[in-house]
Design a protein around this motif. Structure first.
Motif, PDB file in Angstrom:
ATOM      1  N   ARG A  87       0.844  -1.197   0.000  1.00  0.00           N
ATOM      2  CA  ARG A  87       0.000   0.000   0.000  1.00  0.00           C
ATOM      3  C   ARG A  87       0.877   1.244   0.000  1.00  0.00           C
ATOM      4  NH1 ARG A  87      -2.477  -3.807   3.269  1.00  0.00           N
ATOM      5  NH2 ARG A  87      -1.168  -3.238   5.024  1.00  0.00           N
ATOM      6  N   TRP A  88       0.369   2.286  -0.612  1.00  0.00           N
ATOM      7  CA  TRP A  88       0.953   3.633  -0.522  1.00  0.00           C
ATOM      8  C   TRP A  88      -0.015   4.512   0.259  1.00  0.00           C
ATOM      9  CZ3 TRP A  88       5.728   5.248  -1.793  1.00  0.00           C
ATOM     10  CH2 TRP A  88       6.476   4.490  -2.696  1.00  0.00           C
ATOM     11  N   TYR A  89       0.526   5.199   1.239  1.00  0.00           N
ATOM     12  CA  TYR A  89      -0.219   6.190   1.997  1.00  0.00           C
ATOM     13  C   TYR A  89       0.458   7.545   1.820  1.00  0.00           C
ATOM     14  CZ  TYR A  89      -2.770   2.695   4.799  1.00  0.00           C
ATOM     15  OH  TYR A  89      -3.587   1.691   5.225  1.00  0.00           O
ATOM     16  N   ARG A  90      -0.250   8.575   2.179  1.00  0.00           N
ATOM     17  CA  ARG A  90       0.362   9.899   2.242  1.00  0.00           C
ATOM     18  C   ARG A  90      -0.211  10.642   3.434  1.00  0.00           C
ATOM     19  NH1 ARG A  90      -2.300  12.788  -3.101  1.00  0.00           N
ATOM     20  NH2 ARG A  90      -4.418  13.083  -2.263  1.00  0.00           N
ATOM     21  N   ARG A  91       0.620  11.560   3.912  1.00  0.00           N
ATOM     22  CA  ARG A  91       0.167  12.455   4.970  1.00  0.00           C
ATOM     23  C   ARG A  91       0.475  13.871   4.544  1.00  0.00           C
ATOM     24  NH1 ARG A  91      -0.876  11.794  10.402  1.00  0.00           N
ATOM     25  NH2 ARG A  91       0.175   9.782  10.519  1.00  0.00           N
ATOM     26  N   ALA A  92      -0.584  14.626   4.300  1.00  0.00           N
ATOM     27  CA  ALA A  92      -0.431  16.035   3.958  1.00  0.00           C
ATOM     28  C   ALA A  92      -0.265  16.841   5.240  1.00  0.00           C
ATOM     29  CB  ALA A  92      -1.649  16.512   3.173  1.00  0.00           C
ATOM     30  N   PRO A  93       0.319  18.018   5.146  1.00  0.00           N
ATOM     31  CA  PRO A  93       0.506  18.849   6.336  1.00  0.00           C
ATOM     32  C   PRO A  93      -0.799  19.073   7.081  1.00  0.00           C
ATOM     33  CG  PRO A  93       1.710  19.773   4.493  1.00  0.00           C
ATOM     34  CD  PRO A  93       0.883  18.656   3.933  1.00  0.00           C
ATOM     35  N   GLN A  94      -0.792  18.796   8.354  1.00  0.00           N
ATOM     36  CA  GLN A  94      -1.941  19.036   9.232  1.00  0.00           C
ATOM     37  C   GLN A  94      -3.183  18.251   8.823  1.00  0.00           C
ATOM     38  OE1 GLN A  94      -2.219  23.329   9.080  1.00  0.00           O
ATOM     39  NE2 GLN A  94      -0.614  23.587  10.607  1.00  0.00           N
ATOM     40  N   GLN A  95      -2.985  17.117   8.190  1.00  0.00           N
ATOM     41  CA  GLN A  95      -4.116  16.275   7.805  1.00  0.00           C
ATOM     42  C   GLN A  95      -3.872  14.834   8.243  1.00  0.00           C
ATOM     43  OE1 GLN A  95      -5.700  16.576   3.876  1.00  0.00           O
ATOM     44  NE2 GLN A  95      -5.327  18.771   3.717  1.00  0.00           N
ATOM     45  N   GLU A  96      -4.945  14.059   8.238  1.00  0.00           N
ATOM     46  CA  GLU A  96      -4.839  12.651   8.584  1.00  0.00           C
ATOM     47  C   GLU A  96      -4.140  11.885   7.461  1.00  0.00           C
ATOM     48  OE1 GLU A  96      -6.337  13.173  12.211  1.00  0.00           O
ATOM     49  OE2 GLU A  96      -5.881  11.165  11.444  1.00  0.00           O
ATOM     50  N   ARG A  97      -3.545  10.767   7.845  1.00  0.00           N
ATOM     51  CA  ARG A  97      -2.943   9.899   6.846  1.00  0.00           C
ATOM     52  C   ARG A  97      -4.021   9.345   5.925  1.00  0.00           C
ATOM     53  NH1 ARG A  97       0.237   5.704   9.875  1.00  0.00           N
ATOM     54  NH2 ARG A  97      -1.857   4.876  10.266  1.00  0.00           N
ATOM     55  N   GLU A  98      -3.717   9.253   4.652  1.00  0.00           N
ATOM     56  CA  GLU A  98      -4.693   8.870   3.626  1.00  0.00           C
ATOM     57  C   GLU A  98      -4.145   7.703   2.810  1.00  0.00           C
ATOM     58  OE1 GLU A  98      -5.143  11.913   0.697  1.00  0.00           O
ATOM     59  OE2 GLU A  98      -6.749  10.891  -0.385  1.00  0.00           O
ATOM     60  N   LEU A  99      -4.989   6.699   2.601  1.00  0.00           N
ATOM     61  CA  LEU A  99      -4.594   5.585   1.738  1.00  0.00           C
ATOM     62  C   LEU A  99      -4.684   6.045   0.287  1.00  0.00           C
ATOM     63  CD1 LEU A  99      -3.833   2.613   1.270  1.00  0.00           C
ATOM     64  CD2 LEU A  99      -6.274   2.076   1.375  1.00  0.00           C
ATOM     65  N   VAL A 100      -3.596   5.944  -0.435  1.00  0.00           N
ATOM     66  CA  VAL A 100      -3.541   6.398  -1.816  1.00  0.00           C
ATOM     67  C   VAL A 100      -3.857   5.264  -2.783  1.00  0.00           C
ATOM     68  CG1 VAL A 100      -2.026   7.337  -3.599  1.00  0.00           C
ATOM     69  CG2 VAL A 100      -1.868   8.185  -1.257  1.00  0.00           C
ATOM     70  N   ALA A 101      -3.228   4.109  -2.569  1.00  0.00           N
ATOM     71  CA  ALA A 101      -3.408   2.984  -3.503  1.00  0.00           C
ATOM     72  C   ALA A 101      -2.912   1.712  -2.855  1.00  0.00           C
ATOM     73  CB  ALA A 101      -2.642   3.247  -4.794  1.00  0.00           C
TER      74      ALA A 101
ATOM     75  N   SER B 253       0.049 -10.422  -6.808  1.00  0.00           N
ATOM     76  CA  SER B 253       0.352 -10.704  -8.218  1.00  0.00           C
ATOM     77  C   SER B 253       0.441  -9.444  -9.058  1.00  0.00           C
ATOM     78  CB  SER B 253      -0.733 -11.607  -8.805  1.00  0.00           C
ATOM     79  OG  SER B 253      -1.956 -10.902  -8.905  1.00  0.00           O
ATOM     80  N   GLY B 254      -0.105  -8.365  -8.541  1.00  0.00           N
ATOM     81  CA  GLY B 254      -0.174  -7.122  -9.297  1.00  0.00           C
ATOM     82  C   GLY B 254      -1.425  -6.982 -10.140  1.00  0.00           C
ATOM     83  N   GLU B 255      -2.272  -8.011 -10.138  1.00  0.00           N
ATOM     84  CA  GLU B 255      -3.453  -7.985 -11.001  1.00  0.00           C
ATOM     85  C   GLU B 255      -4.551  -7.083 -10.463  1.00  0.00           C
ATOM     86  OE1 GLU B 255      -3.066 -12.517 -12.882  1.00  0.00           O
ATOM     87  OE2 GLU B 255      -4.734 -11.979 -11.571  1.00  0.00           O
ATOM     88  N   ASP B 256      -4.608  -6.928  -9.149  1.00  0.00           N
ATOM     89  CA  ASP B 256      -5.678  -6.145  -8.535  1.00  0.00           C
ATOM     90  C   ASP B 256      -5.099  -4.894  -7.901  1.00  0.00           C
ATOM     91  OD1 ASP B 256      -7.034  -9.266  -7.504  1.00  0.00           O
ATOM     92  OD2 ASP B 256      -7.734  -8.011  -9.149  1.00  0.00           O
ATOM     93  N   THR B 257      -5.695  -3.782  -8.246  1.00  0.00           N
ATOM     94  CA  THR B 257      -5.287  -2.498  -7.685  1.00  0.00           C
ATOM     95  C   THR B 257      -6.521  -1.701  -7.294  1.00  0.00           C
ATOM     96  OG1 THR B 257      -5.272  -1.429  -9.861  1.00  0.00           O
ATOM     97  CG2 THR B 257      -3.204  -2.415  -9.114  1.00  0.00           C
ATOM     98  N   ASP B 258      -6.322  -0.765  -6.405  1.00  0.00           N
ATOM     99  CA  ASP B 258      -7.405   0.135  -6.028  1.00  0.00           C
ATOM    100  C   ASP B 258      -6.788   1.453  -5.601  1.00  0.00           C
ATOM    101  OD1 ASP B 258     -10.325  -0.031  -3.820  1.00  0.00           O
ATOM    102  OD2 ASP B 258      -9.973   0.965  -5.735  1.00  0.00           O
ATOM    103  N   TYR B 259      -7.592   2.530  -5.716  1.00  0.00           N
ATOM    104  CA  TYR B 259      -7.080   3.870  -5.492  1.00  0.00           C
ATOM    105  C   TYR B 259      -8.041   4.692  -4.661  1.00  0.00           C
ATOM    106  CZ  TYR B 259      -4.073   2.556  -9.362  1.00  0.00           C
ATOM    107  OH  TYR B 259      -3.170   1.904 -10.161  1.00  0.00           O
TER     108      TYR B 259
ATOM    109  N   TYR C 162       4.300   7.232   1.989  1.00  0.00           N
ATOM    110  CA  TYR C 162       4.827   6.075   2.700  1.00  0.00           C
ATOM    111  C   TYR C 162       4.401   4.777   2.032  1.00  0.00           C
ATOM    112  CZ  TYR C 162       5.343   9.396   6.578  1.00  0.00           C
ATOM    113  OH  TYR C 162       5.676  10.465   7.363  1.00  0.00           O
ATOM    114  N   CYS C 163       5.308   3.832   2.054  1.00  0.00           N
ATOM    115  CA  CYS C 163       5.043   2.474   1.620  1.00  0.00           C
ATOM    116  C   CYS C 163       4.695   1.644   2.860  1.00  0.00           C
ATOM    117  CB  CYS C 163       6.298   1.939   0.943  1.00  0.00           C
ATOM    118  SG  CYS C 163       6.165   0.337   0.206  1.00  0.00           S
TER     119      CYS C 163
END
Length: 120
Positions: free
Chosen positions: A35-49, A54-60, A95-96
């Protein structure tokens, strides 16, 4: 020892692109979601993708759909996040993340993060 090491962040103008990498070691990479997450300044951590083993299934996350692409190279134990059409609101630390079984328990691992700044 499980390690996740992100790289590829930087400063980019709005509309630009970046490709983030997550180099994994210490576990059987091909068995786990990444999973990739991000944390913007002064915001909650957010799941990006996320991406299946296998790499066959992704979500965003809704905010990045159509602009970001997650992928992985299991031969290289590396996951990627291709980010196109970047916007100032994409600024943050990326973040990974992976949940990995070890000694019969599930552990949650994070990389150190890589800074992405979108600004003119």
């Amino acid at each position: 020892q499980v390690r996740l090491v992100e790289s590829g962040g930087g400063l980019v103008q709005p509309g630009g692109s970046l490709r983030l990498s997550c180099a994994a070691s210490g576990f059987r990479f091909t068995n786990y979601y990444i999973r990739w997450y991000r944390r913007a300044p002064q915001q909650e951590r957010e799941l990006v993708a996320h991406i299946s083993p296998s790499g066959e299934d992704t979500d965003y996350g809704d905010s990045v759909k159509g602009r970001f692409t997650i992928s992985r190279d299991n031969a290289e134990n590396t996951a990627y996040l291709q980010m196109n059409g970047l916007r100032p609101e994409d600024t943050g630390v990326y973040y990974c993340n992976a949940d990995v079984f070890a000694t019969g328990n599930l552990y949650n691992y994070w990389g150190q993060g890589t800074q992405v700044t979108v600004s003119s």
